[in-house]
Design a protein around this motif. Structure first.
Motif, PDB file in Angstrom:
ATOM      1  N   ASN A  73      34.934  35.315  30.962  1.00 25.50           N
ATOM      2  CA  ASN A  73      34.390  36.632  30.613  1.00 25.50           C
ATOM      3  C   ASN A  73      35.499  37.642  30.332  1.00 25.50           C
ATOM      4  O   ASN A  73      35.396  38.446  29.394  1.00 25.50           O
ATOM      5  N   LEU A  74      36.559  37.600  31.100  1.00 24.95           N
ATOM      6  CA  LEU A  74      37.709  38.481  30.882  1.00 24.95           C
ATOM      7  C   LEU A  74      38.327  38.198  29.515  1.00 24.95           C
ATOM      8  O   LEU A  74      38.598  39.111  28.733  1.00 24.95           O
ATOM      9  N   SER A  75      38.530  36.929  29.215  1.00 29.09           N
ATOM     10  CA  SER A  75      39.149  36.537  27.948  1.00 29.09           C
ATOM     11  C   SER A  75      38.299  36.899  26.744  1.00 29.09           C
ATOM     12  O   SER A  75      38.825  37.160  25.671  1.00 29.09           O
ATOM     13  N   LEU A  76      36.984  36.920  26.940  1.00 26.26           N
ATOM     14  CA  LEU A  76      36.075  37.253  25.834  1.00 26.26           C
ATOM     15  C   LEU A  76      35.783  38.750  25.740  1.00 26.26           C
ATOM     16  O   LEU A  76      35.007  39.186  24.903  1.00 26.26           O
ATOM     17  N   GLY A  77      36.410  39.531  26.621  1.00 24.52           N
ATOM     18  CA  GLY A  77      36.199  40.972  26.610  1.00 24.52           C
ATOM     19  C   GLY A  77      34.892  41.399  27.250  1.00 24.52           C
ATOM     20  O   GLY A  77      34.441  42.528  27.074  1.00 24.52           O
ATOM     21  N   LYS A  78      34.265  40.503  27.998  1.00 27.33           N
ATOM     22  CA  LYS A  78      32.990  40.805  28.650  1.00 27.33           C
ATOM     23  C   LYS A  78      33.169  41.301  30.078  1.00 27.33           C
ATOM     24  O   LYS A  78      32.198  41.644  30.732  1.00 27.33           O
ATOM     25  N   ALA A  79      34.412  41.299  30.563  1.00 26.71           N
ATOM     26  CA  ALA A  79      34.697  41.781  31.920  1.00 26.71           C
ATOM     27  C   ALA A  79      35.927  42.674  31.866  1.00 26.71           C
ATOM     28  O   ALA A  79      36.846  42.437  31.078  1.00 26.71           O
ATOM     29  N   ASN A  80      35.950  43.687  32.700  1.00 27.12           N
ATOM     30  CA  ASN A  80      37.057  44.629  32.764  1.00 27.12           C
ATOM     31  C   ASN A  80      38.070  44.140  33.798  1.00 27.12           C
ATOM     32  O   ASN A  80      37.715  43.943  34.962  1.00 27.12           O
ATOM     33  N   PRO A  81      39.336  43.955  33.397  1.00 31.82           N
ATOM     34  CA  PRO A  81      40.327  43.437  34.338  1.00 31.82           C
ATOM     35  C   PRO A  81      40.536  44.344  35.556  1.00 31.82           C
ATOM     36  O   PRO A  81      40.707  43.848  36.669  1.00 31.82           O
ATOM     37  N   MET A  82      40.494  45.658  35.360  1.00 32.54           N
ATOM     38  CA  MET A  82      40.699  46.563  36.497  1.00 32.54           C
ATOM     39  C   MET A  82      39.551  46.442  37.496  1.00 32.54           C
ATOM     40  O   MET A  82      39.770  46.428  38.704  1.00 32.54           O
ATOM     41  N   THR A  83      38.330  46.324  36.984  1.00 33.61           N
ATOM     42  CA  THR A  83      37.174  46.154  37.869  1.00 33.61           C
ATOM     43  C   THR A  83      37.295  44.851  38.642  1.00 33.61           C
ATOM     44  O   THR A  83      37.057  44.817  39.852  1.00 33.61           O
ATOM     45  N   LEU A  84      37.668  43.791  37.952  1.00 34.22           N
ATOM     46  CA  LEU A  84      37.823  42.495  38.624  1.00 34.22           C
ATOM     47  C   LEU A  84      38.908  42.565  39.696  1.00 34.22           C
ATOM     48  O   LEU A  84      38.745  42.004  40.787  1.00 34.22           O
ATOM     49  N   MET A  85      40.005  43.249  39.403  1.00 34.28           N
ATOM     50  CA  MET A  85      41.088  43.369  40.388  1.00 34.28           C
ATOM     51  C   MET A  85      40.643  44.207  41.584  1.00 34.28           C
ATOM     52  O   MET A  85      40.901  43.841  42.727  1.00 34.28           O
ATOM     53  N   MET A  86      39.961  45.317  41.312  1.00 28.93           N
ATOM     54  CA  MET A  86      39.555  46.212  42.403  1.00 28.93           C
ATOM     55  C   MET A  86      38.515  45.564  43.313  1.00 28.93           C
ATOM     56  O   MET A  86      38.430  45.895  44.494  1.00 28.93           O
ATOM     57  N   THR A  87      37.734  44.632  42.771  1.00 29.47           N
ATOM     58  CA  THR A  87      36.726  43.955  43.582  1.00 29.47           C
ATOM     59  C   THR A  87      37.246  42.644  44.161  1.00 29.47           C
ATOM     60  O   THR A  87      36.504  41.911  44.807  1.00 29.47           O
ATOM     61  N   GLY A  88      38.530  42.348  43.921  1.00 27.78           N
ATOM     62  CA  GLY A  88      39.140  41.144  44.485  1.00 27.78           C
ATOM     63  C   GLY A  88      38.785  39.865  43.750  1.00 27.78           C
ATOM     64  O   GLY A  88      39.103  38.772  44.218  1.00 27.78           O
ATOM     65  N   ARG A  89      38.152  39.988  42.598  1.00 29.75           N
ATOM     66  CA  ARG A  89      37.756  38.789  41.845  1.00 29.75           C
ATOM     67  C   ARG A  89      38.842  38.313  40.888  1.00 29.75           C
ATOM     68  O   ARG A  89      38.742  37.224  40.327  1.00 29.75           O
ATOM     69  N   LEU A  90      39.886  39.129  40.710  1.00 30.06           N
ATOM     70  CA  LEU A  90      41.061  38.750  39.929  1.00 30.06           C
ATOM     71  C   LEU A  90      42.272  39.191  40.728  1.00 30.06           C
ATOM     72  O   LEU A  90      42.391  40.368  41.080  1.00 30.06           O
ATOM     73  N   LYS A  91      43.147  38.232  41.015  1.00 27.68           N
ATOM     74  CA  LYS A  91      44.378  38.548  41.737  1.00 27.68           C
ATOM     75  C   LYS A  91      45.545  38.223  40.822  1.00 27.68           C
ATOM     76  O   LYS A  91      45.601  37.138  40.232  1.00 27.68           O
ATOM     77  N   VAL A  92      46.449  39.183  40.698  1.00 21.60           N
ATOM     78  CA  VAL A  92      47.607  39.027  39.830  1.00 21.60           C
ATOM     79  C   VAL A  92      48.859  39.207  40.666  1.00 21.60           C
ATOM     80  O   VAL A  92      48.976  40.183  41.413  1.00 21.60           O
ATOM     81  N   SER A  93      49.790  38.271  40.534  1.00 19.83           N
ATOM     82  CA  SER A  93      51.083  38.424  41.202  1.00 19.83           C
ATOM     83  C   SER A  93      52.176  38.100  40.197  1.00 19.83           C
ATOM     84  O   SER A  93      51.945  37.463  39.179  1.00 19.83           O
ATOM     85  N   GLY A  94      53.380  38.558  40.499  1.00 21.91           N
ATOM     86  CA  GLY A  94      54.477  38.397  39.552  1.00 21.91           C
ATOM     87  C   GLY A  94      54.511  39.596  38.618  1.00 21.91           C
ATOM     88  O   GLY A  94      54.251  40.723  39.020  1.00 21.91           O
ATOM     89  N   SER A  95      54.780  39.334  37.350  1.00 19.12           N
ATOM     90  CA  SER A  95      54.927  40.403  36.365  1.00 19.12           C
ATOM     91  C   SER A  95      53.572  40.920  35.887  1.00 19.12           C
ATOM     92  O   SER A  95      52.897  40.289  35.071  1.00 19.12           O
ATOM     93  N   ILE A  96      53.190  42.092  36.392  1.00 17.91           N
ATOM     94  CA  ILE A  96      51.943  42.731  35.955  1.00 17.91           C
ATOM     95  C   ILE A  96      52.048  43.129  34.481  1.00 17.91           C
ATOM     96  O   ILE A  96      51.115  42.890  33.714  1.00 17.91           O
ATOM     97  N   PRO A  97      53.176  43.712  34.022  1.00 15.94           N
ATOM     98  CA  PRO A  97      53.280  44.050  32.599  1.00 15.94           C
ATOM     99  C   PRO A  97      53.072  42.832  31.691  1.00 15.94           C
ATOM    100  O   PRO A  97      52.434  42.938  30.645  1.00 15.94           O
ATOM    101  N   MET A  98      53.589  41.675  32.096  1.00 13.24           N
ATOM    102  CA  MET A  98      53.402  40.482  31.275  1.00 13.24           C
ATOM    103  C   MET A  98      51.931  40.059  31.277  1.00 13.24           C
ATOM    104  O   MET A  98      51.396  39.634  30.256  1.00 13.24           O
TER     105      MET A  98
END
Length: 109
Positions: A73-98
């Motif tokens: 859904n994120l890749s298809l533009g159907k989900a907002n990455p910030m919303t997913l991160m804030m709800t703990g459904r997307l975790k990003v580590s390492g280079s956030i800019p990348m």
């Protein structure tokens, strides 16, 4: 092409990758995807080429953890990455800019 599975998405990544948009980017993206059809995948961008393989990278530039469904859904533009991160459904580590540049290397629509 309808994208319903992770393999469909990876085929779309390969078909829609724009080498010119990856100029100067040397990065390894580690995906840890849970749920049906999930697993560990390594997406490498090097010399304006994209490779995708199953497995775990030794020193990824960016690591992303999500469910298969949320990642598609994120890749298809159907989900907002910030919303997913804030709800703990997307975790990003390492280079956030990348991580934020990842989608920009592909044609959309």
């Amino acid at each position: 092409m309808a994208i319903e599975t992770l393999q469909d998405l990876f085929e779309a990544y390969k078909a829609n990758f724009v080498p010119a948009r990856a100029e100067g980017i040397e990065a390894t993206f580690q995906l840890h995807l849970s749920g049906e059809g999930g697993g560990d995948y390594v997406l490498r961008v090097q010399d304006q080429e994209l490779t995708i393989e199953e497995g775990v990278a030794e020193n990824p530039t960016t690591t992303l953890k999500s469910s298969v469904e949320d990642w598609i859904n994120l890749s298809l533009g159907k989900a907002n990455p910030m919303t997913l991160m804030m709800t703990g459904r997307l975790k990003v580590s390492g280079s956030i800019p990348m991580a934020t540049r990842f989608q920009s290397m592909f044609r959309t629509g």
